[in-house]
Motif scaffolding. Structure first.
Motif, mmCIF file in Angstrom:
data_model
loop_
_atom_site.group_PDB
_atom_site.id
_atom_site.type_symbol
_atom_site.label_atom_id
_atom_site.label_comp_id
_atom_site.label_asym_id
_atom_site.label_seq_id
_atom_site.Cartn_x
_atom_site.Cartn_y
_atom_site.Cartn_z
ATOM 1 N N PHE A 304 0.845 -1.379 -0.110
ATOM 2 C CA PHE A 304 -0.221 -0.034 -0.046
ATOM 3 C C PHE A 304 0.840 1.348 0.003
ATOM 4 C CE2 PHE A 304 -2.334 -3.406 2.258
ATOM 5 C CZ PHE A 304 -3.337 -3.368 1.404
ATOM 6 N N LYS A 305 0.252 2.283 -0.756
ATOM 7 C CA LYS A 305 0.780 3.564 -0.782
ATOM 8 C C LYS A 305 0.056 4.502 -0.009
ATOM 9 C CE LYS A 305 3.851 5.819 -3.972
ATOM 10 N NZ LYS A 305 4.298 5.612 -5.430
ATOM 11 N N ALA A 306 0.710 5.528 0.670
ATOM 12 C CA ALA A 306 -0.006 6.588 1.599
ATOM 13 C C ALA A 306 -1.113 7.235 0.783
ATOM 14 C CB ALA A 306 1.134 7.342 2.094
ATOM 15 N N LEU A 307 -2.231 7.495 1.399
ATOM 16 C CA LEU A 307 -3.282 8.120 0.469
ATOM 17 C C LEU A 307 -3.267 9.446 1.120
ATOM 18 C CD1 LEU A 307 -6.161 5.576 0.123
ATOM 19 C CD2 LEU A 307 -4.708 6.497 -1.539
ATOM 20 N N GLU A 308 -3.128 9.999 2.498
ATOM 21 C CA GLU A 308 -3.287 11.402 2.612
ATOM 22 C C GLU A 308 -4.577 11.741 2.561
ATOM 23 O OE1 GLU A 308 -0.890 12.129 4.696
ATOM 24 O OE2 GLU A 308 0.476 10.823 3.855
ATOM 25 N N LEU A 309 -5.508 10.881 3.408
ATOM 26 C CA LEU A 309 -7.024 11.313 3.285
ATOM 27 C C LEU A 309 -7.731 11.241 4.679
ATOM 28 C CD1 LEU A 309 -8.509 9.030 0.354
ATOM 29 C CD2 LEU A 309 -8.886 11.595 0.738
ATOM 30 N N ALA A 310 -8.674 12.216 5.182
ATOM 31 C CA ALA A 310 -9.518 12.094 6.325
ATOM 32 C C ALA A 310 -10.616 11.456 5.793
ATOM 33 C CB ALA A 310 -9.595 13.517 6.688
ATOM 34 N N VAL A 311 -10.919 10.280 6.463
ATOM 35 C CA VAL A 311 -12.228 9.511 6.222
ATOM 36 C C VAL A 311 -12.983 9.076 7.320
ATOM 37 C CG1 VAL A 311 -10.851 8.301 4.195
ATOM 38 C CG2 VAL A 311 -11.113 7.032 6.316
ATOM 39 N N THR A 312 -14.197 8.817 7.064
ATOM 40 C CA THR A 312 -14.964 8.500 8.024
ATOM 41 C C THR A 312 -15.488 7.292 7.587
ATOM 42 O OG1 THR A 312 -16.672 9.259 9.712
ATOM 43 C CG2 THR A 312 -17.271 9.934 7.458
ATOM 44 N N SER A 331 -10.613 -1.592 11.046
ATOM 45 C CA SER A 331 -9.119 -1.985 11.037
ATOM 46 C C SER A 331 -8.234 -1.982 9.729
ATOM 47 C CB SER A 331 -8.848 -3.396 11.891
ATOM 48 O OG SER A 331 -8.472 -4.501 11.102
ATOM 49 N N ILE A 332 -9.110 -2.158 8.812
ATOM 50 C CA ILE A 332 -8.466 -2.071 7.473
ATOM 51 C C ILE A 332 -8.362 -0.570 6.975
ATOM 52 C CG2 ILE A 332 -9.170 -2.575 5.144
ATOM 53 C CD1 ILE A 332 -10.480 -5.013 5.653
ATOM 54 N N ILE A 333 -9.290 0.133 7.237
ATOM 55 C CA ILE A 333 -9.155 1.639 7.010
ATOM 56 C C ILE A 333 -7.814 2.082 7.904
ATOM 57 C CG2 ILE A 333 -10.149 3.838 7.448
ATOM 58 C CD1 ILE A 333 -12.910 2.425 6.953
ATOM 59 N N ARG A 334 -7.784 1.850 9.127
ATOM 60 C CA ARG A 334 -6.669 2.337 9.970
ATOM 61 C C ARG A 334 -5.338 1.926 9.326
ATOM 62 N NH1 ARG A 334 -9.543 1.262 15.157
ATOM 63 N NH2 ARG A 334 -10.735 3.076 15.651
ATOM 64 N N SER A 335 -5.365 0.586 9.012
ATOM 65 C CA SER A 335 -3.955 0.007 8.329
ATOM 66 C C SER A 335 -3.529 0.641 7.025
ATOM 67 C CB SER A 335 -4.075 -1.625 8.266
ATOM 68 O OG SER A 335 -4.726 -1.686 6.951
ATOM 69 N N ILE A 336 -4.357 1.397 6.401
ATOM 70 C CA ILE A 336 -3.876 1.837 5.036
ATOM 71 C C ILE A 336 -3.062 3.127 5.328
ATOM 72 C CG2 ILE A 336 -4.467 3.136 2.835
ATOM 73 C CD1 ILE A 336 -7.215 1.633 3.245
ATOM 74 N N PRO A 337 -1.858 3.366 5.117
ATOM 75 C CA PRO A 337 -0.955 4.399 5.458
ATOM 76 C C PRO A 337 -1.408 5.782 4.805
ATOM 77 C CG PRO A 337 0.279 2.787 3.935
ATOM 78 C CD PRO A 337 -1.068 2.289 4.199
ATOM 79 N N GLY A 338 -1.373 6.801 5.888
ATOM 80 C CA GLY A 338 -1.552 8.037 5.378
ATOM 81 C C GLY A 338 -3.329 8.492 5.675
ATOM 82 N N VAL A 339 -3.988 7.394 5.982
ATOM 83 C CA VAL A 339 -5.451 7.606 6.129
ATOM 84 C C VAL A 339 -5.597 8.047 7.558
ATOM 85 C CG1 VAL A 339 -7.617 6.422 6.364
ATOM 86 C CG2 VAL A 339 -6.294 6.183 4.247
ATOM 87 N N ASN A 340 -6.265 9.274 7.950
ATOM 88 C CA ASN A 340 -6.613 9.689 9.120
ATOM 89 C C ASN A 340 -8.275 9.304 9.300
ATOM 90 O OD1 ASN A 340 -7.051 11.154 11.587
ATOM 91 N ND2 ASN A 340 -7.189 13.066 10.413
ATOM 92 N N VAL A 412 -13.548 -1.668 0.092
ATOM 93 C CA VAL A 412 -12.646 -2.210 -0.606
ATOM 94 C C VAL A 412 -12.091 -1.659 -1.855
ATOM 95 C CG1 VAL A 412 -14.429 -3.392 -2.288
ATOM 96 C CG2 VAL A 412 -12.269 -4.636 -1.647
ATOM 97 N N GLU A 413 -12.948 -0.388 -2.256
ATOM 98 C CA GLU A 413 -12.548 0.600 -3.009
ATOM 99 C C GLU A 413 -11.407 1.456 -2.546
ATOM 100 O OE1 GLU A 413 -15.854 2.068 -6.213
ATOM 101 O OE2 GLU A 413 -16.292 1.942 -4.113
ATOM 102 N N LEU A 414 -11.584 1.813 -1.326
ATOM 103 C CA LEU A 414 -10.330 2.462 -0.744
ATOM 104 C C LEU A 414 -9.136 2.025 -0.779
ATOM 105 C CD1 LEU A 414 -9.847 5.039 0.923
ATOM 106 C CD2 LEU A 414 -10.088 3.780 3.046
ATOM 107 N N LEU A 415 -9.252 0.700 -0.322
ATOM 108 C CA LEU A 415 -7.901 -0.398 -0.164
ATOM 109 C C LEU A 415 -7.442 -0.258 -1.624
ATOM 110 C CD1 LEU A 415 -6.746 -2.002 2.122
ATOM 111 C CD2 LEU A 415 -8.194 -3.917 1.529
ATOM 112 N N ALA A 416 -8.419 -0.658 -2.834
ATOM 113 C CA ALA A 416 -7.563 -0.577 -4.107
ATOM 114 C C ALA A 416 -7.226 0.474 -4.522
ATOM 115 C CB ALA A 416 -8.899 -1.143 -5.026
ATOM 116 N N ARG A 417 -7.560 1.725 -4.081
ATOM 117 C CA ARG A 417 -7.189 2.935 -4.528
ATOM 118 C C ARG A 417 -5.551 2.958 -4.069
ATOM 119 N NH1 ARG A 417 -10.216 8.514 -3.238
ATOM 120 N NH2 ARG A 417 -11.856 7.702 -4.293
ATOM 121 N N SER A 418 -5.463 2.706 -2.962
ATOM 122 C CA SER A 418 -4.094 2.780 -2.110
ATOM 123 C C SER A 418 -3.042 1.767 -2.837
ATOM 124 C CB SER A 418 -4.045 2.419 -0.617
ATOM 125 O OG SER A 418 -3.963 1.088 -0.196
#
Lengths: 422, 461
Positions: A304-312, A331-340, A412-418
């Motif tokens: 995964f690459k960092a996304l630098e995104l604030a998500v809810t 836990s998946i969302i939190r594990s994506i680097p850069g995601v706040n 799963v789209e957020l994950l794929a995006r990273s």
């Protein structure tokens, strides 16, 4: 006796209700209407009245039972542990058996239960949708005429080519760690093929073989939730036939309601149906939401690459309370680097879509959505993540109408995006 | 005929949206949260939006001689909102605005349909609390809880609803609107009508506005769990804690049946193999909390119990979740839950606990007793099945005996649930016939035509 055989099957559940009214605190519909028939306690009393022969199955009664999002909030908070959803489904089934379905629902559901015919219909509709809808921006359109939909409602266009037409049936990787069968569900197949593509990409990246059976169709949940158990039973039977014939370690869903249908409704529908009961339970045992499945895999952060995104994150009712999938998406969302990750105040509160409820009761449905939009606004997130295509459609509708900037994607789209940004 | 005309008049005055007449809807207003009571559909439900509309409802009801039953969330536990003689259910749920929070006078002014927890959430930013804390705090309305004078978990130190109502606006049976009390701490003008209407169960007037007292939120608290191998030891510890002049905010008891059932259903980590547990919370200024907690621990040790103190918020929350699980867990064990409300002076708590245990044994009934031991308010909860008429007959006899036992110990029929329909037959046991006559005279004076919530507390015939 199953809940689809009528109210007598849920008599014990009805008796368990001690009328304490705790359901009032959590029912989104009651909070909008403040009327007793809107809340579980009231509906349970009505179900009892039908059983006692004090109430006839009138249109007014059908409307009372239609006023339920099946969001399961009351079930989760009920002191007596009453399975309210079972009472509602039993009542709707009994009423449909006595009164029949409204013409439009009957037509649509009959269509849904004939996969090939339905597929052809949707493809035709995809070609002519421009006549009925105007495109307002990519991925969003609005009805031109009152065609049974709210004119202000924002909808995604039908995919020119459905997801299952875009991809091969079998996808293999070198040294697979597992093989899964992917149940796409209608909304992913016809409206959000991107969710299907993301699922496929993420699974393959994690070394998983994927089978996307051609002959799958609607899970039947919308039909069942409207009380047409006989149609739904046929759909359950064909899916159990199909998926029990596939050698897979798991069956993946990307929509909590589809998952619920396979996991909980099929075994109940097919219990005692010649030879199908056991197979329905075997199939049900293999059902996993995509986030549950991914959560079990060894996650490689290097993918995964960092996304630098604030998500809810909005928790879909049938995913969270229905299937118990609460922690895995977070836990998946939190594990994506850069995601706040910025949590909602009430992540598990229903968004108001509730399948065909948003078609038949759009105003109420939108009122419930309004609270969710305020909650989203309060987080300061740029992106809303959810695990259900129907919630995504409803949230997008509201965000667009309120001119809020947030977009909505499936987990799963957020994950794929990273992954994409590799 | 007159009902049809009344409904027409109601529609005219309140608007179509505030008048509910569909049979299906009416079924849903035929009961409240009380078990084992007759149900009755009203003829119509109205949802007035302001006091003027309430006055109109009262006038129409007078004109057509229809009874009115004020109703909040219907979570009450004595049949107080069952429309036993048909007529008009008046739902206050659309009158749900918090009109004012006045931090300089420590008061709040609310409409009756405000949910209690919503008021608490609204005053929290000011560092204030509204102490009455019924189990249904998330659902019950202010109007309903004032009308029923409900209590709750903090009754021992903070009292019940009555101690926080400072002023009321009430619509009387003749349609007149009166306002009594206000924001002054001292007020001895005339008879204390605020107290009269608080706990009047909707039989004397319809509450349309409420001024309540707020208090500063406590600075510190300490929560403890104590276990005892003998029921009597737990009861004596309660009396001894008070005897030490320590007044905990909360002092709750759960007996063996309750503890075992809770653990079996909710798995909250309660100790099994005990005869009873106490849950104790002391609150206030940090130094006081510390010394009071020490005194409590000493008393428990002296009475042969062991004690565990919550070290942090998480542990504290866990202990309270155990208490909150009591009724839910009991309710899951059998379909019909008869929750009683007998209350004794707190020095008699041991006698009452043993009496209930004995009654359960003699009538061969499962009774889980939990409740607010510190203020003497126990909730013996009988677990039964309404379909078993023979069992229900034993339940009714046991309930009678529980009330007799409470009264013999100098107690009362109701600590916090009110009389309603469920207990009015026992009223002479507590206050004698002459006492009941006084209630009737008050009712007669304020509602001579018996239109306001008839059949509750006393009958006028």
């Amino acid at each position: 006796m199953s809940i689809f055989d009528g109210l007598a099957a849920v008599e014990e559940e009805i008796l368990k209700c001690m009328k304490c009214g705790n359901c009032q605190a959590v029912c989104p519909l009651y909070q909008e209407s403040r009327r007793e028939p809107a809340v579980a306690r009231g509906k349970i009393r009505l179900a009892a009245a039908v059983l006692e022969g004090k109430l006839e199955p009138t249109a007014g009664l059908a409307e009372c039972f239609a006023l339920c999002l099946t969001c399961l909030a009351c079930v989760a908070s009920c002191p007596s542990g009453v399975k309210v959803d079972r009472i509602i489904l039993a009542a709707r089934t009994a009423l449909t058996q006595r009164k029949g379905l409204p013409f439009i629902k009957k037509t649509v559901f009959t269509g849904l239960s004939r996969p090939r015919l339905f597929d052809l219909g949707v493809k035709t509709a995809a070609r002519i949708q421009g006549l009925l809808f105007k495109h307002i921006e990519p991925g969003k359109m609005q009805p031109r005429f009152p065609i049974g939909l709210e004119l202000r409602r924002i909808l995604p266009p039908l995919a020119p080519v459905p997801f299952r037409g875009q991809v091969a049936e079998k996808h293999t990787v070198e040294r697979p760690v597992a093989t899964v069968a992917f149940f796409t569900g209608c909304m992913t197949n016809y409206l959000y093929p991107g969710i299907g593509q993301a699922t496929l990409r993420v699974l393959k990246a994690h070394g998983v073989d994927v089978i996307i059976p051609r002959l799958q169709h609607c899970c039947g949940a919308p039909i069942l939730y409207s009380g047409a158990a006989d149609l739904a039973l046929e759909m359950a039977r064909s899916h159990v036939d199909l998926f029990s014939s596939i050698q897979a370690d798991a069956i993946i869903t990307v929509c909590g309601t589809c998952g619920e249908a396979f996991k909980h409704l099929y075994p109940e529908l097919l219990d005692g149906v010649s030879g199908h009961g056991d197979r329905a339970r075997e199939v049900a045992a293999k059902i996993l939401d995509i986030t549950q499945f991914l959560h079990k895999l060894p996650f490689d952060p290097k993918l995964f690459k960092a996304l630098e995104l604030a998500v809810t994150y909005h928790q879909p009712c049938h995913l969270g309370r229905g299937l118990g999938v609460v922690q895995e998406p977070l836990s998946i969302i939190r594990s994506i680097p850069g995601v706040n990750y910025l949590p909602l105040k009430e992540p598990a509160r229903c968004c108001g879509n509730a399948g065909s409820f948003s078609l038949t009761h759009y105003d109420l449905s939108y009122q419930i959505l309004t609270r969710k939009l305020k909650d989203i606004e309060g987080t300061g997130a740029q992106l809303v993540v959810t695990g259900c295509p129907a919630c995504r459609m409803h949230l997008t509708d509201g965000l667009t109408q309120q001119q809020m900037p947030q977009k909505v994607v499936h987990t799963v789209e957020l994950l794929a995006r990273s992954l994409d940004e590799e | 005929m007159s009902v049809t005309q009344a409904i027409e008049a109601l529609r005219r005055e309140l608007g179509e949206n505030n008048v509910i007449t569909a049979t299906e809807d009416l079924f849903c207003y035929s009961y409240d949260a009380t078990a084992d009571l007759p149900e009755q559909k009203p003829d119509v439900v109205v949802t007035p939006e302001n006091v003027d509309q309430v006055v109109k409802v009262v006038k129409i009801a007078r004109q057509f001689r229809l009874p009115i039953y004020p109703r909040g969330s219907g979570t009450n536990l004595s049949g107080g909102t069952v429309p036993i003689k048909g007529g008009i259910v008046l739902s206050t749920l659309k009158m749900n605005r918090i009109l004012e929070i006045d931090p300089s006078n420590l008061t709040a002014t609310v409409q009756p349909g405000v949910i209690i927890q919503d008021l608490n959430n609204a005053v929290a930013p000011y560092g204030l609390i509204y102490p009455p804390d019924p189990g249904t705090v998330n659902t019950a309305t202010m109007g309903g809880s004032v009308a029923e004078c409900s209590g709750g978990l903090r009754g021992l130190k903070y009292g019940v609803t009555r101690h926080y109502v400072m002023g009321l606006e009430v619509v009387l049976a003749d349609g007149e609107v009166i306002r009594y009390g206000g924001k002054t701490v001292k007020n001895v003008t005339g008879y204390d009508l605020v107290r009269l209407f608080t706990g009047s169960e909707g039989t004397l007037g319809i509450i349309t506005e409420i001024i309540v007292r707020l208090i500063p939120a406590p600075q510190a608290r300490e929560t403890m769990l104590a276990g005892f191998s003998r029921l009597a030891d737990a009861g004596n510890a309660v009396a001894d804690i008070i005897g030490q002049k320590v007044i905990p905010a909360t002092l709750e008891i759960m007996d063996r049946v309750t503890v075992e059932t809770v653990e079996n259903f909710a798995h909250v980590g309660l100790p099994t193999g005990v005869a009873a547990i106490l849950l104790i919370e002391v609150d206030g200024i940090p130094e006081v909390v510390k010394s009071e907690a020490a005194a409590v621990r000493q008393v428990i040790a002296k009475n042969g119990g062991w004690v565990k103190t919550a070290e942090n918020d998480e542990e504290r929350e866990k202990l309270w979740s155990a208490r909150r699980a009591a009724l839910p867990a009991l309710a899951q064990r059998k379909p019909t839950t008869i929750l009683e409300d007998a209350t004794v002076p707190r020095s008699k708590i041991t006698d009452m606990l043993l009496a209930v245990e004995d009654i359960g044994r003699r009538y061969n009934l499962v009774i889980g007793t939990f409740g607010h031991a510190g203020d003497g308010n126990l909730h013996p909860t009988i677990l039964a099945d309404a379909r078993n008429e023979e069992e229900m007959e034993r339940v009714r006899q046991a309930v009678e005996e529980i009330f007799r036992a409470a009264l013999n110990l100098g107690g009362t029929l109701s600590g916090e649930h009110g009389i309603g329909i469920a207990k009015k037959q026992f009223l002479p046991w507590e206050m004698g016939n002459s006492g009941v006559q006084v209630l009737k005279k008050i009712k007669q004076a304020l509602d001579p035509d018996n239109l306001l919530n008839p059949g509750k507390i006393v009958d006028l015939t």
